[in-house]
Motif scaffolding. Structure first.
Motif, PDB file in Angstrom:
ATOM      1  N   UNK A 183       0.853  -1.205   0.000  1.00 42.25           N
ATOM      2  CA  UNK A 183       0.000   0.000   0.000  1.00 42.25           C
ATOM      3  C   UNK A 183       0.876   1.237   0.000  1.00 42.25           C
ATOM      4  N   UNK A 184       1.871   1.256   0.866  1.00 47.58           N
ATOM      5  CA  UNK A 184       2.779   2.404   0.911  1.00 47.58           C
ATOM      6  C   UNK A 184       3.569   2.539  -0.382  1.00 47.58           C
ATOM      7  N   UNK A 185       4.058   1.398  -0.896  1.00 51.99           N
ATOM      8  CA  UNK A 185       4.926   1.459  -2.080  1.00 51.99           C
ATOM      9  C   UNK A 185       4.155   1.871  -3.331  1.00 51.99           C
ATOM     10  N   UNK A 186       2.947   1.361  -3.507  1.00 49.05           N
ATOM     11  CA  UNK A 186       2.199   1.607  -4.734  1.00 49.05           C
ATOM     12  C   UNK A 186       1.340   2.856  -4.670  1.00 49.05           C
ATOM     13  N   UNK A 187       0.746   3.116  -3.509  1.00 42.69           N
ATOM     14  CA  UNK A 187      -0.232   4.208  -3.413  1.00 42.69           C
ATOM     15  C   UNK A 187       0.265   5.410  -2.613  1.00 42.69           C
ATOM     16  N   UNK A 188       1.380   5.280  -1.926  1.00 42.96           N
ATOM     17  CA  UNK A 188       1.922   6.411  -1.185  1.00 42.96           C
ATOM     18  C   UNK A 188       1.569   6.370   0.303  1.00 42.96           C
ATOM     19  N   UNK A 189       2.260   7.221   1.015  1.00 39.76           N
ATOM     20  CA  UNK A 189       2.097   7.216   2.477  1.00 39.76           C
ATOM     21  C   UNK A 189       0.732   7.719   2.923  1.00 39.76           C
ATOM     22  N   UNK A 190       0.103   8.570   2.137  1.00 41.09           N
ATOM     23  CA  UNK A 190      -1.232   9.036   2.524  1.00 41.09           C
ATOM     24  C   UNK A 190      -2.210   7.867   2.551  1.00 41.09           C
ATOM     25  N   UNK A 191      -2.125   6.991   1.556  1.00 39.16           N
ATOM     26  CA  UNK A 191      -2.986   5.812   1.539  1.00 39.16           C
ATOM     27  C   UNK A 191      -2.627   4.890   2.694  1.00 39.16           C
ATOM     28  N   UNK A 192      -1.311   4.775   2.982  1.00 36.45           N
ATOM     29  CA  UNK A 192      -0.895   3.951   4.110  1.00 36.45           C
ATOM     30  C   UNK A 192      -1.425   4.483   5.423  1.00 36.45           C
ATOM     31  N   UNK A 193      -1.363   5.820   5.605  1.00 33.96           N
ATOM     32  CA  UNK A 193      -1.899   6.419   6.836  1.00 33.96           C
ATOM     33  C   UNK A 193      -3.403   6.181   6.945  1.00 33.96           C
ATOM     34  N   UNK A 194      -4.114   6.310   5.819  1.00 33.18           N
ATOM     35  CA  UNK A 194      -5.561   6.079   5.831  1.00 33.18           C
ATOM     36  C   UNK A 194      -5.872   4.636   6.230  1.00 33.18           C
ATOM     37  N   UNK A 195      -5.036   3.701   5.763  1.00 34.74           N
ATOM     38  CA  UNK A 195      -5.249   2.303   6.135  1.00 34.74           C
ATOM     39  C   UNK A 195      -5.036   2.095   7.629  1.00 34.74           C
ATOM     40  N   UNK A 196      -4.008   2.713   8.197  1.00 32.82           N
ATOM     41  CA  UNK A 196      -3.752   2.584   9.632  1.00 32.82           C
ATOM     42  C   UNK A 196      -4.896   3.174  10.446  1.00 32.82           C
ATOM     43  N   UNK A 197      -5.439   4.297  10.017  1.00 33.61           N
ATOM     44  CA  UNK A 197      -6.575   4.908  10.713  1.00 33.61           C
ATOM     45  C   UNK A 197      -7.787   3.981  10.649  1.00 33.61           C
ATOM     46  N   UNK A 198      -8.000   3.325   9.492  1.00 30.13           N
ATOM     47  CA  UNK A 198      -9.126   2.398   9.353  1.00 30.13           C
ATOM     48  C   UNK A 198      -8.962   1.201  10.288  1.00 30.13           C
ATOM     49  N   UNK A 199      -7.742   0.697  10.402  1.00 32.51           N
ATOM     50  CA  UNK A 199      -7.482  -0.423  11.313  1.00 32.51           C
ATOM     51  C   UNK A 199      -7.755  -0.007  12.754  1.00 32.51           C
ATOM     52  N   UNK A 200      -7.312   1.185  13.123  1.00 34.15           N
ATOM     53  CA  UNK A 200      -7.555   1.669  14.485  1.00 34.15           C
ATOM     54  C   UNK A 200      -9.044   1.754  14.776  1.00 34.15           C
ATOM     55  N   UNK A 201      -9.822   2.241  13.803  1.00 37.97           N
ATOM     56  CA  UNK A 201     -11.269   2.314  13.993  1.00 37.97           C
ATOM     57  C   UNK A 201     -11.885   0.942  14.175  1.00 37.97           C
ATOM     58  N   UNK A 202     -11.393  -0.040  13.419  1.00 36.41           N
ATOM     59  CA  UNK A 202     -11.909  -1.399  13.557  1.00 36.41           C
ATOM     60  C   UNK A 202     -11.599  -1.964  14.943  1.00 36.41           C
ATOM     61  N   UNK A 203     -10.379  -1.733  15.437  1.00 35.86           N
ATOM     62  CA  UNK A 203     -10.000  -2.259  16.749  1.00 35.86           C
ATOM     63  C   UNK A 203     -10.828  -1.615  17.862  1.00 35.86           C
ATOM     64  N   UNK A 204     -11.147  -0.333  17.718  1.00 37.70           N
ATOM     65  CA  UNK A 204     -11.997   0.316  18.732  1.00 37.70           C
ATOM     66  C   UNK A 204     -13.360  -0.370  18.805  1.00 37.70           C
ATOM     67  N   UNK A 205     -13.865  -0.806  17.652  1.00 43.05           N
ATOM     68  CA  UNK A 205     -15.164  -1.465  17.633  1.00 43.05           C
ATOM     69  C   UNK A 205     -15.116  -2.841  18.296  1.00 43.05           C
ATOM     70  N   UNK A 206     -13.931  -3.447  18.357  1.00 44.29           N
ATOM     71  CA  UNK A 206     -13.817  -4.826  18.825  1.00 44.29           C
ATOM     72  C   UNK A 206     -13.429  -4.947  20.295  1.00 44.29           C
ATOM     73  N   UNK A 207     -13.022  -3.841  20.919  1.00 44.09           N
ATOM     74  CA  UNK A 207     -12.591  -3.930  22.317  1.00 44.09           C
ATOM     75  C   UNK A 207     -13.709  -3.478  23.242  1.00 44.09           C
ATOM     76  N   UNK A 208     -13.658  -3.982  24.475  1.00 43.92           N
ATOM     77  CA  UNK A 208     -14.600  -3.586  25.509  1.00 43.92           C
ATOM     78  C   UNK A 208     -14.033  -2.383  26.275  1.00 43.92           C
ATOM     79  N   UNK A 209     -14.858  -1.708  27.079  1.00 41.60           N
ATOM     80  CA  UNK A 209     -14.341  -0.566  27.851  1.00 41.60           C
ATOM     81  C   UNK A 209     -13.197  -0.940  28.781  1.00 41.60           C
ATOM     82  N   UNK A 210     -13.155  -2.186  29.233  1.00 38.08           N
ATOM     83  CA  UNK A 210     -12.088  -2.608  30.149  1.00 38.08           C
ATOM     84  C   UNK A 210     -10.814  -3.013  29.423  1.00 38.08           C
TER      85      UNK A 210
END
Length: 452
Positions: free
Chosen positions: A324-351
Motif C-alpha cells: 500500500x505504501x509502495x504503490x499508493x503512497x504514504x497518505x494511503x498507508x496512513x488512511x489504512x492505519x486509521x481504518x485499522x484503528x477504527x476497527x480495533x476500537x469497535x472490537x474492544x470492551x471498555x475494560x
C-alpha cells in the motif's frame, strides 16, 4: 468691651474653622449651644434644646451622655438628607461652682472621607493578602487537579461561603457542577438559566433564600465552540449578601480560578498527546506498557486473582501493508492505519486497551481473558479484517492480520515487556504459517527477544 467682643469672635472663628460641629449640652444631653450655623446640614437653631441622641445614626454608645473628657471618639451622625457622617469628637465635662456635672462642651471633625479611604485601603489589603495566600497555597501543589481543589477551598474560606463550584452548560442542557468544594450545589442549579448569556457577574437569590454569586468566564477565555463556564459561590439563607468588597474579591479570585482551569485543560491535552499515537488516537507504546504494568501489578497483589490466568495480550501485525505504501503512497498507508484503528476500537470492551506500537504493529490487552477467550477474540479480529475492504477504497490491496497472543502467567511477576515478547514471537509463528492467522504462545514458553 470691644476688645473682649473681638477676642470672643476671634476664638469663635478659629473654633468653627477647625471643627464641623461645636456644641454644649446640659446635664441631660440636650444641645444648649451649636455652631456653625448649619452643622452637617442641620439648622443650628433647630438643634437647640434637642437631645444629642436624636442625631445619632446608632443609638449606642451615646457620646452626649458621657461625664468625662474624651478625644478622638468616633460617632456616626445623621444628616437631614438621610445620609450619615462620621465625626471625631473631643469632649470636656462642664461643672458648676460646687463641682456638679452640668453638661459637656465638645467639637467634632467630619472624617467620613478619611474613614472611607481607610476602609477601602483595608479592603484592598485584605484582598491582596487573601490572593497572596491563595497563590502561595496553589503554587505548593504540582498537579493541576490539586491546584483547582486548593483554589476552590481557599476561595470558600476567603469569602466565608457555604460552597464554591465551577459550572458548565452542555449544549441544550442546564448547568452542571464539574468541580466543587463545600456544600452540594445541585439544589441551587434548578433556578439558573439553561443557557446563560452572562457578560457580567450576577447576584441572585437561591430557591431557599441563599445568596448566590455567579461570575462568568470571560469570553476571551472560552475556546471556540467550547461550553460556557461560570464560578458559583453561595452563602446560606440568613447570612449577609455579597458586599462591594466581596464582589471585588470574587472578580479577582474568579480570574485566578479560570487561569488554573485553563492550565488544567492544557495539562490534560499535553498528557493526552504524550500518551496517544498522533495518527490513530490509540495509546502509544509507552502509555500502553505503563498502563499494562499497573494492571499486572494490581493483579499480582490481589490474592483472589494472583493465581488465575486473567488477561491476554494480542500482538497484531498487518499483512500486505508495505505494498500500500509502495504503490499508493504514504497518505494511503496512513488512511489504512486509521481504518485499522477504527476497527480495533469497535472490537474492544471498555475494560480492554488498544494501542499502536509503531509502524503497522498494534496491540490489544484483553482484561480478564483466559486462553479460550483470547483465541476467540483473535479469531474474531482476523475475521473482521474483511470489513476493512469498503473502508480502504478501490485499488487498495486487502489487509489481513497476523496475530500472536500471550496469556498472563499466574504466580509470576511477568513484566509487560516480557509478555509482549512472548506475543511477538507467537505473531511471527503466525506469519511463518501463512499469515491471516493467529497463534497463542505456549504457557510454559520462555520470553524471546522482540523482533525488530
Amino acid at each position: 468691651m470691644r476688645c473682649t467682643a473681638r477676642f470672643r469672635q476671634r476664638w469663635r472663628d478659629f473654633t468653627t474653622l477647625a471643627a464641623d460641629l461645636v456644641f454644649e449640652t446640659d446635664a441631660e444631653g440636650r444641645f444648649s449651644f451649636v455652631a456653625p450655623e448649619a452643622p452637617l446640614g442641620w439648622s443650628a437653631e433647630a438643634l437647640l434644646g434637642r437631645p444629642g441622641r436624636d442625631l445619632l445614626a446608632m443609638p449606642k454608645p451615646d457620646p452626649f451622655l458621657l461625664h468625662g473628657a474624651a478625644r478622638g471618639l468616633r460617632a456616626w451622625l445623621r444628616r437631614p438628607d438621610g445620609g450619615t457622617a462620621c465625626l471625631s469628637l473631643s469632649l470636656a465635662p462642664l461643672h458648676d461652682s460646687a463641682g456638679r456635672f452640668v453638661g459637656l462642651r465638645g467639637s467634632g471633625r467630619d472624617i467620613t472621607a478619611e474613614v472611607a479611604e481607610a476602609e477601602a485601603q483595608a479592603a484592598a489589603l485584605r484582598r491582596a493578602e487573601a490572593l497572596q495566600s491563595l497563590v502561595g497555597r496553589v503554587r505548593r501543589e504540582v498537579l493541576a487537579p490539586r491546584m483547582l481543589t486548593a483554589t476552590l477551598e481557599a476561595m470558600q474560606g476567603a469569602l466565608g461561603c457555604a460552597g464554591a463550584a465551577v459550572l458548565e452548560w452542555p449544549e441544550g442542557g442546564g448547568p452542571v457542577a464539574i468541580h466543587r468544594h463545600g456544600a452540594e450545589p445541585r439544589p441551587l442549579l434548578a433556578g439558573l438559566a439553561p443557557r446563560p448569556s452572562l457578560d457580567a457577574p450576577a447576584f441572585l437569590d437561591g430557591p431557599g433564600g441563599e445568596c448566590l454569586a455567579l461570575v462568568p468566564q470571560q469570553p476571551q477565555g472560552v475556546p471556540q465552540g467550547g461550553r460556557p463556564q461560570a464560578l458559583l459561590a453561595w452563602r446560606d439563607a440568613g447570612q449577609r449578601d455579597f458586599d462591594a468588597d466581596d464582589r471585588h474579591m470574587l472578580a479577582a479570585l474568579s480570574d485566578f480560578l479560570f487561569v488554573v482551569l485553563g492550565n488544567q485543560a492544557l495539562q490534560q491535552r499535553l498528557e493526552c498527546q504524550a500518551r496517544t499515537d498522533a495518527l490513530t488516537g490509540l495509546l502509544n507504546r509507552r502509555a500502553f506498557l505503563e498502563d499494562l504494568g499497573r494492571r499486572l501489578r494490581r493483579q499480582a497483589q490481589d490474592p483472589l486473582r494472583a493465581g488465575r490466568a486473567e488477561g491476554a495480550l494480542l500482538f497484531l501485525d498487518l499483512d500486505n501493508f508495505k505494498p500500500i505504501n509502495d504503490r499508493l503512497g504514504h497518505e494511503a498507508g496512513d488512511a489504512a492505519l486509521v481504518s485499522v484503528a477504527g476497527l480495533l476500537r469497535e472490537l474492544v470492551r471498555p475494560t480492554d486497551m488498544a494501542a499502536r506500537l509503531g509502524g503497522d504493529e498494534f496491540a490489544l490487552w484483553l482484561e480478564d481473558a483466559d486462553a479460550a477467550g483470547a483465541a476467540g477474540r483473535a479469531a474474531a479480529v482476523c475475521a473482521a479484517a474483511a470489513r476493512l475492504d469498503h473502508r480502504l477504497g478501490k485499488g487498495v490491496p486487502p489487509i489481513t492480520f497476523s496475530i500472536g497472543g500471550a496469556i498472563r502467567q499466574p504466580g509470576t511477576a511477568e513484566t509487560p515487556e516480557a509478555l509482549l515478547a512472548r506475543a511477538d514471537a507467537a505473531m511471527y509463528d503466525a506469519k511463518r504459517g501463512g499469515r491471516d492467522a493467529w497463534v497463542l504462545a505456549a504457557p510454559d514458553e520462555p520470553p524471546r527477544r522482540l523482533a525488530s
